[in-house]
Scaffold this motif. Structure first.
Motif, PDB file in Angstrom:
ATOM      1  N   SER A 445      82.602 -58.061 -37.020  1.00  0.00           N
ATOM      2  CA  SER A 445      83.241 -59.190 -36.339  1.00  0.00           C
ATOM      3  C   SER A 445      84.724 -59.239 -36.678  1.00  0.00           C
ATOM      4  N   LEU A 446      85.482 -59.883 -35.806  1.00  0.00           N
ATOM      5  CA  LEU A 446      86.932 -60.004 -35.973  1.00  0.00           C
ATOM      6  C   LEU A 446      87.316 -61.450 -36.236  1.00  0.00           C
ATOM      7  N   THR A 447      88.282 -61.641 -37.119  1.00  0.00           N
ATOM      8  CA  THR A 447      88.862 -62.956 -37.367  1.00  0.00           C
ATOM      9  C   THR A 447      90.316 -62.921 -36.914  1.00  0.00           C
ATOM     10  N   VAL A 448      90.666 -63.800 -35.996  1.00  0.00           N
ATOM     11  CA  VAL A 448      92.020 -63.858 -35.453  1.00  0.00           C
ATOM     12  C   VAL A 448      92.711 -65.087 -36.018  1.00  0.00           C
ATOM     13  N   SER A 449      93.792 -64.869 -36.751  1.00  0.00           N
ATOM     14  CA  SER A 449      94.561 -65.957 -37.351  1.00  0.00           C
ATOM     15  C   SER A 449      95.918 -66.049 -36.673  1.00  0.00           C
ATOM     16  N   TYR A 450      96.254 -67.253 -36.242  1.00  0.00           N
ATOM     17  CA  TYR A 450      97.511 -67.474 -35.542  1.00  0.00           C
ATOM     18  C   TYR A 450      98.565 -68.023 -36.494  1.00  0.00           C
ATOM     19  N   PRO A 451      99.850 -67.851 -36.159  1.00  0.00           N
ATOM     20  CA  PRO A 451     100.914 -68.389 -37.010  1.00  0.00           C
ATOM     21  C   PRO A 451     100.760 -69.896 -37.208  1.00  0.00           C
ATOM     22  N   GLU A 452     101.145 -70.372 -38.361  1.00  0.00           N
ATOM     23  CA  GLU A 452     101.003 -71.794 -38.673  1.00  0.00           C
ATOM     24  C   GLU A 452     101.760 -72.659 -37.680  1.00  0.00           C
ATOM     25  N   ALA A 453     102.915 -72.186 -37.228  1.00  0.00           N
ATOM     26  CA  ALA A 453     103.727 -72.965 -36.293  1.00  0.00           C
ATOM     27  C   ALA A 453     103.007 -73.185 -34.964  1.00  0.00           C
ATOM     28  N   TRP A 454     102.080 -72.293 -34.605  1.00  0.00           N
ATOM     29  CA  TRP A 454     101.346 -72.449 -33.360  1.00  0.00           C
ATOM     30  C   TRP A 454     100.280 -73.530 -33.465  1.00  0.00           C
ATOM     31  N   ASP A 455      99.857 -73.802 -34.689  1.00  0.00           N
ATOM     32  CA  ASP A 455      98.848 -74.832 -34.933  1.00  0.00           C
ATOM     33  C   ASP A 455      97.570 -74.591 -34.123  1.00  0.00           C
ATOM     34  N   ARG A 456      97.128 -73.340 -34.094  1.00  0.00           N
ATOM     35  CA  ARG A 456      95.888 -72.980 -33.412  1.00  0.00           C
ATOM     36  C   ARG A 456      94.849 -72.602 -34.454  1.00  0.00           C
ATOM     37  N   SER A 457      93.648 -73.023 -34.212  1.00  0.00           N
ATOM     38  CA  SER A 457      92.575 -72.756 -35.160  1.00  0.00           C
ATOM     39  C   SER A 457      92.234 -71.265 -35.194  1.00  0.00           C
ATOM     40  N   THR A 458      91.847 -70.801 -36.357  1.00  0.00           N
ATOM     41  CA  THR A 458      91.388 -69.421 -36.506  1.00  0.00           C
ATOM     42  C   THR A 458      90.128 -69.202 -35.668  1.00  0.00           C
ATOM     43  N   GLN A 459      90.047 -68.061 -35.004  1.00  0.00           N
ATOM     44  CA  GLN A 459      88.902 -67.747 -34.152  1.00  0.00           C
ATOM     45  C   GLN A 459      88.117 -66.568 -34.717  1.00  0.00           C
ATOM     46  N   GLU A 460      86.817 -66.628 -34.525  1.00  0.00           N
ATOM     47  CA  GLU A 460      85.956 -65.512 -34.898  1.00  0.00           C
ATOM     48  C   GLU A 460      85.323 -64.921 -33.656  1.00  0.00           C
ATOM     49  N   PHE A 461      85.358 -63.600 -33.560  1.00  0.00           N
ATOM     50  CA  PHE A 461      84.783 -62.896 -32.426  1.00  0.00           C
ATOM     51  C   PHE A 461      83.737 -61.914 -32.931  1.00  0.00           C
ATOM     52  N   HIS A 462      82.589 -61.909 -32.259  1.00  0.00           N
ATOM     53  CA  HIS A 462      81.480 -61.052 -32.655  1.00  0.00           C
ATOM     54  C   HIS A 462      81.305 -59.922 -31.637  1.00  0.00           C
ATOM     55  N   PRO A 463      80.875 -58.759 -32.073  1.00  0.00           N
ATOM     56  CA  PRO A 463      80.741 -57.617 -31.161  1.00  0.00           C
ATOM     57  C   PRO A 463      79.801 -57.917 -29.999  1.00  0.00           C
ATOM     58  N   GLU A 464      80.239 -57.539 -28.804  1.00  0.00           N
ATOM     59  CA  GLU A 464      79.389 -57.667 -27.614  1.00  0.00           C
ATOM     60  C   GLU A 464      79.270 -56.330 -26.903  1.00  0.00           C
ATOM     61  N   GLY A 465      80.071 -55.394 -27.288  1.00  0.00           N
ATOM     62  CA  GLY A 465      80.063 -54.064 -26.703  1.00  0.00           C
ATOM     63  C   GLY A 465      81.182 -53.268 -27.335  1.00  0.00           C
ATOM     64  N   LYS A 466      81.337 -52.021 -26.931  1.00  0.00           N
ATOM     65  CA  LYS A 466      82.415 -51.228 -27.485  1.00  0.00           C
ATOM     66  C   LYS A 466      83.757 -51.810 -27.061  1.00  0.00           C
ATOM     67  N   ASP A 467      84.597 -52.076 -28.053  1.00  0.00           N
ATOM     68  CA  ASP A 467      85.930 -52.635 -27.815  1.00  0.00           C
ATOM     69  C   ASP A 467      85.876 -53.988 -27.127  1.00  0.00           C
ATOM     70  N   LEU A 468      84.769 -54.693 -27.263  1.00  0.00           N
ATOM     71  CA  LEU A 468      84.624 -56.013 -26.641  1.00  0.00           C
ATOM     72  C   LEU A 468      83.955 -56.963 -27.633  1.00  0.00           C
ATOM     73  N   PHE A 469      84.533 -58.165 -27.767  1.00  0.00           N
ATOM     74  CA  PHE A 469      84.034 -59.160 -28.706  1.00  0.00           C
ATOM     75  C   PHE A 469      84.011 -60.521 -28.000  1.00  0.00           C
ATOM     76  N   VAL A 470      83.170 -61.424 -28.503  1.00  0.00           N
ATOM     77  CA  VAL A 470      83.039 -62.737 -27.893  1.00  0.00           C
ATOM     78  C   VAL A 470      82.996 -63.799 -28.989  1.00  0.00           C
ATOM     79  N   SER A 471      83.624 -64.967 -28.701  1.00  0.00           N
ATOM     80  CA  SER A 471      83.651 -66.066 -29.663  1.00  0.00           C
ATOM     81  C   SER A 471      82.524 -67.047 -29.364  1.00  0.00           C
ATOM     82  N   GLU A 472      82.366 -68.048 -30.212  1.00  0.00           N
ATOM     83  CA  GLU A 472      81.298 -69.026 -30.040  1.00  0.00           C
ATOM     84  C   GLU A 472      81.456 -69.838 -28.764  1.00  0.00           C
ATOM     85  N   ASP A 473      82.693 -70.036 -28.302  1.00  0.00           N
ATOM     86  CA  ASP A 473      82.887 -70.812 -27.078  1.00  0.00           C
ATOM     87  C   ASP A 473      82.922 -69.935 -25.835  1.00  0.00           C
TER      88      ASP A 473
END
Length: 648
Positions: A445-473
């Motif tokens: 799985s991948l964890t995507v962290s955004y710059p603090e100034a963007w104030d966006r929550s960290t996202q987690e993406f789980h494998p759904e296929g080769k080179d393709l990931f999907v988040s909980e939403d």
């Protein structure tokens, strides 16, 4: 893009609930879309806007909503001008910024339906007095490329504004002077481009031999009854124009800007006028029983026409796909100094709305979209990610022949958005700029962290296929690789969110290390020059190298010039940055002679090293070589950020 802190968002939502909801209304949440109560929608929206505007210090807003070809809410609230206390109403004129591209796309698609243009024609066929450079090994830039932001242009903003509105009338004459470089093959990747859409507007002028603004007014705005709208502000619009504000604890007015890329950003309108546009777009171009926009033009505007990846939301010919909860939509947002806006359509629900604020916190519009979709359009919560699968999506354009990675390949690292200038001094703004960080865990799985100034929550993406990931939403993250198998682009969620790996030498962490090293070289050079000068004059200890301190003088001069340049550029940006939009002043341009003079100061110590390399005390030579070597690195550093030479 600005973002609201989650705590601020919940405060705003709580305020809206306290202001407007009672237990009897609770049952209206998630009601079927064919039973939207206009009174409830306006009451809820007013309360939500009141809370979120108060939390973000935004003076006013306008709003209009359409459902089943009817205007179910249209109002303004708050203040249009804090100095005169003029209220915001449904007839207050606001700057829609990039929503201008929707009108420009409608104009182009209308002409295509009438046989005066073709989407797959080379744009140069229609341009007058300007030509997009062609490359023998590449395909031409087409009208379709411009409307889907796949023309391949880099982004630039210097010299894109004018001193007065006169330049906006003849905008196409300015485009040859501000043309950005092409950095991607046409059709390879979505890279948002104001310039590309401005070229589309210039092509409209070339195809019709008429002024763009007047053509849009006559063929689109007048038939739609949008009497207080246009790409130029006339006297009737000016008296009702809202003042834009930078949001702060004490909002202050933004300077009125005039743009050379008119078709991409200059459109102004009212909530009442935008209601007519929404009605026509949601009813195949019809308004009050009349076909005011060709049906096929509307269909193309609302149908995805380009995908960075088959599983990631794509772009239409002028707008882009979006997701609000479990509701699929088509939208376009807009941001300009002092204003932020959003046009959102849910064609399957026969619903759409337009909102604009005379403040600069763009995430307010996104939270409103989510709130309205959740309350009035959604039938269920967003879907959970699908179970991992080995299915491989179809190969996107530009990915042919790429070597697929193993399941354990690490793609962790820093990434940056692809919308930036690669060939001008504007690239230097990325020097310490924020990057998106992606890390990969052992389970893939991948964890995507955004710059603090963007104030966006960290996202987690789980494998759904080769080179393709999907988040909980349900949002997707996809990779595209070059022929060697290395990651070339990462796509997150939608067409706009496209990122590329940051080279090691351009990583903010590397940049900080280099800047500290350059600072140390300056201090060492100053210390050694001072020490050598003192020793040469006061003791016999230095007699065997009487001229060595003079070589330190040249190195010290180099570092003084280099740091004077960097600090002067920084001060100019802090004090004159806004004027760079009109063009870089000659005073700033003259500063770029300093690094060139610095290069000259390296010649004498280079000759000294070549002729008498050991003419020094043992401890001096390593220090001198270090400072001298860092000088060469410093020149490479400046060249990396387009600060060596006159790259304007």
């Amino acid at each position: 893009m600005g973002f609201i802190r989650p705590r601020t968002m919940w405060i705003a939502i709580a305020l809206s609930i306290l202001l407007n909801l009672n237990p009897a209304e609770a049952g209206t949440r998630n009601s079927p879309p064919d039973s939207i109560n206009p009174v409830d929608l306006e009451t809820f929206t007013r309360g939500f806007l009141a809370g979120i505007m108060k939390a973000n210090h935004v003076p006013g807003a306008v709003f209009v909503a359409i459902h089943n070809d009817k205007v179910i809410s249209c109002f303004g609230m708050g203040t249009a001008d804090l100095e005169t206390h003029r209220p915001m109403t449904a007839d207050t004129v606001v700057r829609t910024a990039s929503i201008s591209k929707v009108l420009t796309s409608i104009a182009v698609l209308t002409l295509c339906e009438r046989g005066k243009m073709s989407l797959d024609d080379d744009v140069n066929r229609y341009l007058k007095g300007i030509s997009v450079p062609s490359k023998p090994w590449d395909s031409p830039v087409t009208i379709r490329n411009l409307l889907t932001h796949t023309g391949g242009f880099e982004d630039r903003w210097t010299a894109t504004e004018a001193d007065d509105p006169v330049a906006e009338v003849s905008f196409s004459k300015s485009l040859s002077h501000i043309m950005p470089r092409r950095v991607f093959p046409p059709g390879e990747v979505y890279c948002y481009s104001n310039y590309g859409m401005a070229l589309a507007g210039a092509a409209v002028e070339g195809a019709t031999r008429r002024n763009f603004q007047s053509l849009v007014k006559k063929t689109i705005l007048n038939p739609l009854g949008m009497t207080k709208s246009g790409f130029t502000i006339d006297q009737g619009m000016e008296k009702d124009l809202a003042t834009g504000y930078f949001s702060a604890p004490d909002p202050y007015p933004a300077q009125m800007a005039y743009f050379k890329e008119v078709p991409a950003i200059s459109f102004c309108s009212t909530a009442r006028d935008m209601g007519n546009l929404l009605r026509a777009l949601l009813k195949d171009g019809q308004l009050n029983g009349r076909q005011v926009i060709p049906q096929e033009a509307v269909k193309k505007l609302l149908t995805p026409a380009f995908f960075n990846h088959p599983s990631v939301k794509g772009a239409t010919l002028g707008m882009y796909e979006s997701q609000a909860g479990d509701v699929e939509g088509i939208e376009h947002g807009g941001d300009v100094d002092g204003f932020t806006s959003l046009l959102f359509l849910a064609p399957k629900k026969s619903f759409g709305f337009f909102v604009a604020f005379n403040g600069d916190v763009s995430s307010m519009r996104d939270y409103l979209r989510e709130a309205l979709a959740d309350r009035y359009l959604s039938g269920s919560r967003p879907r959970k990610p699908a179970a991992p699968t080995t299915t491989t999506p179809s190969t996107p354009k530009g990915d042919e022949g790429a070597q697929r990675p193993t399941e354990t390949e690490d793609i962790s690292g820093s990434y940056r958005h692809i919308r930036y200038s690669r060939s001008t001094v504007e690239k230097a703004y990325l020097m310490l700029g924020p990057t998106v960080t992606i890390s990969r865990s052992e389970d893939g799985s991948l964890t995507v962290s955004y710059p603090e100034a963007w104030d966006r929550s960290t996202q987690e993406f789980h494998p759904e296929g080769k080179d393709l990931f999907v988040s909980e939403d349900g949002a997707h993250l996809a990779l595209r690789r070059d022929p060697s198998g290395r990651v070339k682009y990462i796509f997150i969620g939608d067409a706009y969110e496209t990122y590329e790996p940051v080279p090691l030498m351009e990583n903010p962490r590397t940049t900080r290390i280099l800047l500290w090293s350059f600072g140390a070289a300056l201090l060492i050079s100053a210390a050694m020059f001072s020490f050598g000068t003192f020793k040469a004059k006061s003791t016999r200890w230095y007699e065997d190298a009487p001229r060595w301190h003079q070589k330190w003088a040249w190195i010290l001069c180099f570092w003084i010039l280099g740091w004077s340049f960097l600090l002067s550029i920084r001060l100019c940006d802090l004090n004159m940055g806004y004027s760079f939009r009109l063009g870089i002043p000659w005073q700033v341009k003259s500063l770029f002679t300093l690094p060139i003079l610095g290069c000259l100061t390296l010649i004498p110590p280079t000759l000294a090293l070549a002729r008498r390399p050991m003419d020094s005390k043992p401890f001096e030579l390593p220090l001198f070589l270090c400072c001298f070597g860092l000088g060469a690195v410093f020149l490479g550093f400046l060249n990396t950020w387009n600060l060596l030479g006159f790259k304007f």
